[in-house]
Enzyme design. Structure first.
Site, PDB file in Angstrom:
ATOM      1  N   ASP A  16       0.873  -1.164   0.000  1.00 20.07           N
ATOM      2  CA  ASP A  16       0.000   0.000   0.000  1.00 20.07           C
ATOM      3  C   ASP A  16       0.921   1.228   0.000  1.00 20.07           C
ATOM      4  O   ASP A  16       2.110   1.125   0.325  1.00 20.07           O
ATOM      5  CB  ASP A  16      -0.872  -0.054   1.261  1.00 20.07           C
ATOM      6  N   ARG A  17       0.389   2.406  -0.371  1.00 18.77           N
ATOM      7  CA  ARG A  17       1.253   3.582  -0.443  1.00 18.77           C
ATOM      8  C   ARG A  17       1.164   4.416   0.835  1.00 18.77           C
ATOM      9  O   ARG A  17       2.058   4.383   1.670  1.00 18.77           O
ATOM     10  CB  ARG A  17       0.886   4.423  -1.674  1.00 18.77           C
ATOM     11  N   ASP A  18       0.059   5.158   0.979  1.00 16.28           N
ATOM     12  CA  ASP A  18      -0.049   6.120   2.088  1.00 16.28           C
ATOM     13  C   ASP A  18      -0.122   5.378   3.434  1.00 16.28           C
ATOM     14  O   ASP A  18      -0.988   4.531   3.644  1.00 16.28           O
ATOM     15  CB  ASP A  18      -1.302   6.987   1.892  1.00 16.28           C
ATOM     16  N   ASN A  62      -5.427   3.006  -3.159  1.00 12.42           N
ATOM     17  CA  ASN A  62      -6.717   3.667  -3.400  1.00 12.42           C
ATOM     18  C   ASN A  62      -6.467   5.165  -3.453  1.00 12.42           C
ATOM     19  O   ASN A  62      -5.931   5.732  -2.496  1.00 12.42           O
ATOM     20  CB  ASN A  62      -7.693   3.393  -2.250  1.00 12.42           C
ATOM     21  N   GLN A  63      -6.859   5.818  -4.544  1.00 17.67           N
ATOM     22  CA  GLN A  63      -6.662   7.270  -4.657  1.00 17.67           C
ATOM     23  C   GLN A  63      -8.007   7.941  -4.938  1.00 17.67           C
ATOM     24  O   GLN A  63      -8.254   8.497  -6.013  1.00 17.67           O
ATOM     25  CB  GLN A  63      -5.611   7.595  -5.721  1.00 17.67           C
ATOM     26  N   CYS A 100      -6.470   2.980  -7.770  1.00 23.90           N
ATOM     27  CA  CYS A 100      -7.898   3.115  -8.051  1.00 23.90           C
ATOM     28  C   CYS A 100      -8.271   4.586  -7.925  1.00 23.90           C
ATOM     29  O   CYS A 100      -8.112   5.163  -6.850  1.00 23.90           O
ATOM     30  CB  CYS A 100      -8.721   2.289  -7.064  1.00 23.90           C
TER      31      CYS A 100
HETATM   32 MG   LIG Z   1      -2.700   3.178   3.605  1.00 28.25          MG
HETATM   33 ZN   LIG Z   2     -11.527   1.615  -8.725  1.00 29.22          ZN
END
Ligand SMILES: [Mg+2]
Ligand SMILES: [Zn+2]
Length: 188
Positions: A16-18, A62-63, A100
């Protein structure tokens, strides 16, 4: 640190990023620019270690900030390009980024839905649910892993920005650690 038997045979590491690579924004705030992106301690080193071990390193994020109009897909691509440059200067490489851009309940790719992972499995045929692990700081990361039958490591975030569901995520994950560096140590 001894090898954890739960994490043998891992060839692909989904990050995951953030909250895993960079400091999470407070709830309701979004990170769309490099100037807002603050890497967490040890991240360059941890990714370089994964690269040296020959594993794939794939970011799945998720963005929703795109759907909400806070920034564009192009902004996210530009941020990821800056991140790649920064990592390259530290001998580290992310093999691919998937994100996303959608709002809640309108797609098959917003985690915990499996779409981003399935896309990665199409692009990296040597990766599979059996030889992958998901490292995340949200319940949705751990649920996505469980939904596809992948192993998972939960990063317990800063209590101030920790989301609801952290306890449940910790209970569902195969391991709970404080940082990406600790997660990578479990694989070595
Ligand atoms: Mg996160
Ligand atoms: Zn999506």
């Amino acid at each position: 640190m001894p090898v954890n038997p739960h994490f043998q045979g891992i060839r692909c590491v989904f990050l995951d990023r953030d909250g895993v690579l960079n400091r999470k924004a407070p709830e309701g705030e979004y990170i769309g620019r490099w100037s807002e992106f603050h890497l967490l301690p040890g991240v360059e080193r941890a990714i370089a270690a994964l690269n040296r071990s020959g594993r794939r390193v794939v970011v799945v994020s998720n963005q929703r900030g795109i759907a909400l109009g806070h920034y564009t897909s192009g902004d996210v691509d530009a941020l990821h390009a800056r991140l790649r440059e920064h990592l390259a200067a530290h001998g580290a490489r992310i093999d691919a980024f998937y994100f996303c851009p959608h709002d809640l309940d309108e797609c098959d790719c917003r985690k915990p839905k499996p779409g981003l992972f399935l896309e990665a499995f199409r692009d990296f045929p040597e990766a599979s649910v059996e030889n992958s692990v998901v490292v995340g700081d949200s319940l949705s990361d751990i649920e996505a892993a469980r939904g596809l039958g992948m192993r998972s490591i939960f990063i317990e975030g800063d209590p101030e920005t920790r989301k609801g569901g952290a306890e449940q995520a910790a209970g569902l994950a195969d391991a709970v650690v404080a940082s990406l560096e600790e997660a990578v140590a479990l694989l070595d």
